[in-house]
Write a protein that holds these residues in place. Structure first.
Motif, PDB file in Angstrom:
ATOM      1  N   GLU A 264      64.667  44.622 -87.711  1.00 29.21           N
ATOM      2  CA  GLU A 264      65.121  43.486 -88.504  1.00 29.21           C
ATOM      3  C   GLU A 264      66.590  43.165 -88.241  1.00 29.21           C
ATOM      4  OE1 GLU A 264      64.158  43.825 -92.622  1.00 29.21           O
ATOM      5  OE2 GLU A 264      62.076  44.358 -92.188  1.00 29.21           O
ATOM      6  N   LYS A 265      67.363  44.166 -87.935  1.00 26.19           N
ATOM      7  CA  LYS A 265      68.782  43.965 -87.636  1.00 26.19           C
ATOM      8  C   LYS A 265      68.911  43.739 -86.137  1.00 26.19           C
ATOM      9  CE  LYS A 265      73.157  46.374 -87.635  1.00 26.19           C
ATOM     10  NZ  LYS A 265      73.802  47.667 -87.802  1.00 26.19           N
ATOM     11  N   GLU A 266      69.050  42.483 -85.755  1.00 28.27           N
ATOM     12  CA  GLU A 266      69.155  42.174 -84.333  1.00 28.27           C
ATOM     13  C   GLU A 266      70.593  42.291 -83.874  1.00 28.27           C
ATOM     14  OE1 GLU A 266      67.126  39.064 -82.482  1.00 28.27           O
ATOM     15  OE2 GLU A 266      65.489  39.066 -83.917  1.00 28.27           O
ATOM     16  N   THR A 267      70.767  42.949 -82.746  1.00 26.68           N
ATOM     17  CA  THR A 267      72.081  43.116 -82.153  1.00 26.68           C
ATOM     18  C   THR A 267      72.254  42.080 -81.063  1.00 26.68           C
ATOM     19  OG1 THR A 267      71.984  45.481 -82.599  1.00 26.68           O
ATOM     20  CG2 THR A 267      73.595  44.745 -80.975  1.00 26.68           C
ATOM     21  N   LYS A 268      73.369  41.449 -81.028  1.00 26.65           N
ATOM     22  CA  LYS A 268      73.676  40.483 -79.978  1.00 26.65           C
ATOM     23  C   LYS A 268      74.295  41.252 -78.820  1.00 26.65           C
ATOM     24  CE  LYS A 268      74.587  36.192 -78.576  1.00 26.65           C
ATOM     25  NZ  LYS A 268      73.598  35.387 -77.986  1.00 26.65           N
ATOM     26  N   TYR A 269      73.486  41.511 -77.774  1.00 24.63           N
ATOM     27  CA  TYR A 269      73.950  42.282 -76.630  1.00 24.63           C
ATOM     28  C   TYR A 269      74.687  41.392 -75.630  1.00 24.63           C
ATOM     29  CZ  TYR A 269      70.936  46.124 -78.113  1.00 24.63           C
ATOM     30  OH  TYR A 269      70.360  47.138 -78.816  1.00 24.63           O
ATOM     31  N   ILE A 270      75.670  41.954 -74.993  1.00 28.34           N
ATOM     32  CA  ILE A 270      76.324  41.300 -73.868  1.00 28.34           C
ATOM     33  C   ILE A 270      75.484  41.531 -72.627  1.00 28.34           C
ATOM     34  CG2 ILE A 270      78.378  41.296 -72.409  1.00 28.34           C
ATOM     35  CD1 ILE A 270      79.938  42.197 -74.944  1.00 28.34           C
ATOM     36  N   GLN A 271      74.952  42.738 -72.496  1.00 25.87           N
ATOM     37  CA  GLN A 271      74.047  43.108 -71.413  1.00 25.87           C
ATOM     38  C   GLN A 271      72.999  44.032 -72.006  1.00 25.87           C
ATOM     39  OE1 GLN A 271      75.809  44.888 -67.934  1.00 25.87           O
ATOM     40  NE2 GLN A 271      73.981  46.056 -67.535  1.00 25.87           N
ATOM     41  N   GLN A 272      71.726  43.833 -71.629  1.00 23.36           N
ATOM     42  CA  GLN A 272      70.681  44.709 -72.142  1.00 23.36           C
ATOM     43  C   GLN A 272      69.724  45.059 -71.014  1.00 23.36           C
ATOM     44  OE1 GLN A 272      68.253  43.134 -75.312  1.00 23.36           O
ATOM     45  NE2 GLN A 272      67.428  45.135 -75.797  1.00 23.36           N
ATOM     46  N   GLN A 273      69.614  46.355 -70.738  1.00 21.94           N
ATOM     47  CA  GLN A 273      68.685  46.847 -69.721  1.00 21.94           C
ATOM     48  C   GLN A 273      67.672  47.811 -70.312  1.00 21.94           C
ATOM     49  OE1 GLN A 273      71.129  48.483 -66.604  1.00 21.94           O
ATOM     50  NE2 GLN A 273      71.716  46.482 -65.857  1.00 21.94           N
ATOM     51  N   ILE A 274      67.879  48.225 -71.542  1.00 21.92           N
ATOM     52  CA  ILE A 274      66.974  49.148 -72.210  1.00 21.92           C
ATOM     53  C   ILE A 274      66.226  48.370 -73.281  1.00 21.92           C
ATOM     54  CG2 ILE A 274      66.786  51.250 -73.584  1.00 21.92           C
ATOM     55  CD1 ILE A 274      69.485  52.101 -72.328  1.00 21.92           C
ATOM     56  N   PHE A 275      64.902  48.322 -73.169  1.00 21.44           N
ATOM     57  CA  PHE A 275      64.083  47.597 -74.121  1.00 21.44           C
ATOM     58  C   PHE A 275      63.161  48.565 -74.829  1.00 21.44           C
ATOM     59  CE2 PHE A 275      65.149  44.735 -70.660  1.00 21.44           C
ATOM     60  CZ  PHE A 275      65.727  43.690 -71.356  1.00 21.44           C
TER      61      PHE A 275
END
Length: 132
Positions: A75-86
């Protein structure tokens, strides 16, 4: 989808490209896997770090083994600058040979590795009949 790069807007174009490419649904991506086979069984090993075994579903129907995990969205979405781990989930499908015992498939999970053992049906042995 078109991406045009010019020297005035290169950074924005790259950001848009990567944001669009990474904003798709990851639930149907397969987990990395290894498959081994011997006379007794087929062994499948899947990487599932951070996944709870309660969230993994394994089905075998008509020699099609499906391993899936659809995690609940945070529910708490993080605004990533870069995301490679899902951690959204995965889905792997394996077509198995006809000589497997679907009723005795077993699975264990340890340290983010899911191990699936698929036993082969016992081969009928030939008996030579002696004529008396």
């Amino acid at each position: 989808m078109s991406y045009y790069l010019n020297k005035n807007n290169t950074t924005n174009s790259f950001n848009k490209l990567f944001n669009d490419l990474l904003s798709f649904d990851h639930d149907d991506f397969p987990a990395p896997s290894n498959i081994a086979s011997n006379d007794k069984e087929i062994l499948i090993e899947l990487q599932a770090p951070g996944i709870d075994k309660q969230d993994v579903k394994i089905d075998c129907d008509n020699n099609i083994l499906t391993v899936s995990c659809y995690e609940k969205k945070n529910e708490k979405e993080t605004k990533y600058i870069q995301q490679q781990i899902f951690h959204d989930g995965f889905k792997n499908t394996f077509k198995l040979t006809g000589d497997i015992d679907q009723n005795n498939i077993s699975a264990t999970m340890n340290n983010g590795i899911l191990n699936i053992s698929i036993p082969r049906k016992k081969q009928k042995t030939k008996n030579r009949i002696k004529i008396t």
